[in-house]
Write an enzyme that holds these catalytic residues in place. Sequence first.
Site, PDB file in Angstrom:
ATOM      1  N   GLU A   1       1.073   2.929  -3.496  1.00 56.13           N
ATOM      2  CA  GLU A   1       0.156   3.880  -2.864  1.00 56.13           C
ATOM      3  C   GLU A   1       0.153   3.690  -1.350  1.00 56.13           C
ATOM      4  O   GLU A   1       0.203   4.654  -0.589  1.00 56.13           O
ATOM      5  CB  GLU A   1      -1.250   3.698  -3.420  1.00 56.13           C
ATOM      6  CG  GLU A   1      -2.301   4.576  -2.763  1.00 56.13           C
ATOM      7  CD  GLU A   1      -3.653   3.901  -2.695  1.00 56.13           C
ATOM      8  OE1 GLU A   1      -4.261   3.903  -1.610  1.00 56.13           O
ATOM      9  OE2 GLU A   1      -4.106   3.372  -3.720  1.00 56.13           O
ATOM     10  N   HIS A   2       0.121   2.448  -0.896  1.00 55.57           N
ATOM     11  CA  HIS A   2       0.186   2.169   0.538  1.00 55.57           C
ATOM     12  C   HIS A   2       1.511   2.650   1.131  1.00 55.57           C
ATOM     13  O   HIS A   2       1.533   3.227   2.219  1.00 55.57           O
ATOM     14  CB  HIS A   2       0.037   0.665   0.790  1.00 55.57           C
ATOM     15  CG  HIS A   2      -1.371   0.181   0.755  1.00 55.57           C
ATOM     16  ND1 HIS A   2      -1.966  -0.454   1.820  1.00 55.57           N
ATOM     17  CD2 HIS A   2      -2.314   0.229  -0.215  1.00 55.57           C
ATOM     18  CE1 HIS A   2      -3.212  -0.774   1.507  1.00 55.57           C
ATOM     19  NE2 HIS A   2      -3.443  -0.375   0.268  1.00 55.57           N
TER      20      HIS A   2
ATOM     21  N   HIS B   1      -0.772  -0.059  -6.790  1.00 56.20           N
ATOM     22  CA  HIS B   1      -1.580   0.050  -5.571  1.00 56.20           C
ATOM     23  C   HIS B   1      -0.734  -0.158  -4.324  1.00 56.20           C
ATOM     24  O   HIS B   1      -0.917   0.523  -3.316  1.00 56.20           O
ATOM     25  CB  HIS B   1      -2.714  -0.972  -5.630  1.00 56.20           C
ATOM     26  CG  HIS B   1      -3.489  -1.077  -4.361  1.00 56.20           C
ATOM     27  ND1 HIS B   1      -3.558  -2.235  -3.629  1.00 56.20           N
ATOM     28  CD2 HIS B   1      -4.217  -0.164  -3.676  1.00 56.20           C
ATOM     29  CE1 HIS B   1      -4.307  -2.031  -2.557  1.00 56.20           C
ATOM     30  NE2 HIS B   1      -4.718  -0.792  -2.557  1.00 56.20           N
TER      31      HIS B   1
ATOM     32  N   GLU C   1      -6.177  -7.678   2.160  1.00 56.55           N
ATOM     33  CA  GLU C   1      -7.214  -6.866   1.500  1.00 56.55           C
ATOM     34  C   GLU C   1      -7.761  -7.597   0.285  1.00 56.55           C
ATOM     35  O   GLU C   1      -8.973  -7.647   0.060  1.00 56.55           O
ATOM     36  CB  GLU C   1      -6.616  -5.524   1.096  1.00 56.55           C
ATOM     37  CG  GLU C   1      -7.583  -4.591   0.399  1.00 56.55           C
ATOM     38  CD  GLU C   1      -6.923  -3.287  -0.023  1.00 56.55           C
ATOM     39  OE1 GLU C   1      -7.482  -2.615  -0.903  1.00 56.55           O
ATOM     40  OE2 GLU C   1      -5.853  -2.948   0.525  1.00 56.55           O
TER      41      GLU C   1
END
Length: 454
Positions: free
Chosen positions: A70-71, A67, A147
């Site tokens: 992905e950023h 993840h 997040e």
Amino acid sequence: MRILVVALVLGMLSSLARADLPTHEFSLDNGLRVLVREDHRAPVITVMIWFKAGSIDEAPHETGLAHLLEHMMFKGTKHLGPGEYSRIVARFGGSDNAFTSYDYTAYFQQYESSRLPLALELEAERLKNLEIDDQEFHRELQVVMEERRQRTDDNPNALAWEKFQAVARPGTGYAHPIIGWRDLLAQLQPEQARSWFQRYYVPSNATLVIAGDVTEEQVRPLVQRFFAKLPAGETPPRPKLSLEPPAGERRLSLRLPVKVPALYMTYNVPSLTTAEDKKAFYTLTMLAGVLDGGLSARIETELVRGQRLAAGAGAGYSGLQRGSGTFTFTATPNPEVTLEQLEQALLDQIRALAETPPSAREMERVRASVTASQVYQRDSVMGQAMELGMLSTLGLDWRLAGEFEANLAKVTAEDVRDAARRWLVDERRTTAFVLPEKELPEKAQPENAQPEEQ
């Protein structure tokens, strides 16, 4: 902020391939697989690139890495500065985003159809020239940590579900959260992200999906132009997953600062990829619909509106994933109803189905509900691209989507009864009671105590 997609469920498969919409498939010499869906009803396109790399592929010490990368895919390349990728997309009237799941990571752009060359050029730029700057990495790591704090650590219900999943799926990559365990996430380093990119973000591990107002004749030379010179790359072996054997009944109680108690109950069952007989997927889909497929389904009529045991309750089957599927119940009791009573009521519903097949009327209602969902989803070019990419990345034939309604029609009421008997059994179940933290009693004041002077 990039969106986490923890799970793509039946609704994705319901965006069926329309028989009247041409679909083309070809591959480049470097292994890049390309799927083109022609849909000329509107002058729009969706371009997606899918990678067979999700959080299930992470080592135990690097949870959250898929993840986080992905950023980083939006944080700069050799020719684009941080954030410039998305600014270019927006400048030309498009939108873009990405998501990471347990089983894959995908990126998409949506435009007016004349922007197809731009979309492909931007995607190829990231694959060829991504740069992961150390300082930018650590800044983005803090974004992801925040997040996680907002979505999970400060959300008691999300925290409860995370703990439940860890117990419900032991020994698998599904036991850790996609966003990663907090302490391990905090220790990730740029070198790990670079290594992940080099291992998994290669043409031989990717599927490019283009859906909308395009033709294969338009797409093929553009894909060749922008992607053909990329090296195929070498991806680590990815083992084929099979149905997990029964792990035995597991139970846990969680005391968290939730406002109301909750019950979670999940069963380890076959998925479309792990089922020896693919009919099991369609049968479990029907079983879920009988239990929770609208206001006429059994859980709603019996537990919520009938006996009034639950303020809310539901059941769902997740059968589109690399590993085993899950059949999950969630419920919140009404005041004065215990979690034990609610659990027993759900087990009674399972037992009733295991003893007596659903009625013909129930079976038709479920089929009609799924068909209605299909008709709605067919209007979405994005939904079509999602369907093609997901099935193909899971190692399934994308043509299965077009067979979904016919396969569902083959499921009998007796099949549904037999599935409840075979799969919804104690040794495949994990149950969690989520309870509010006990209020601490006020400290007793000593007799004759006087208030402190201000």
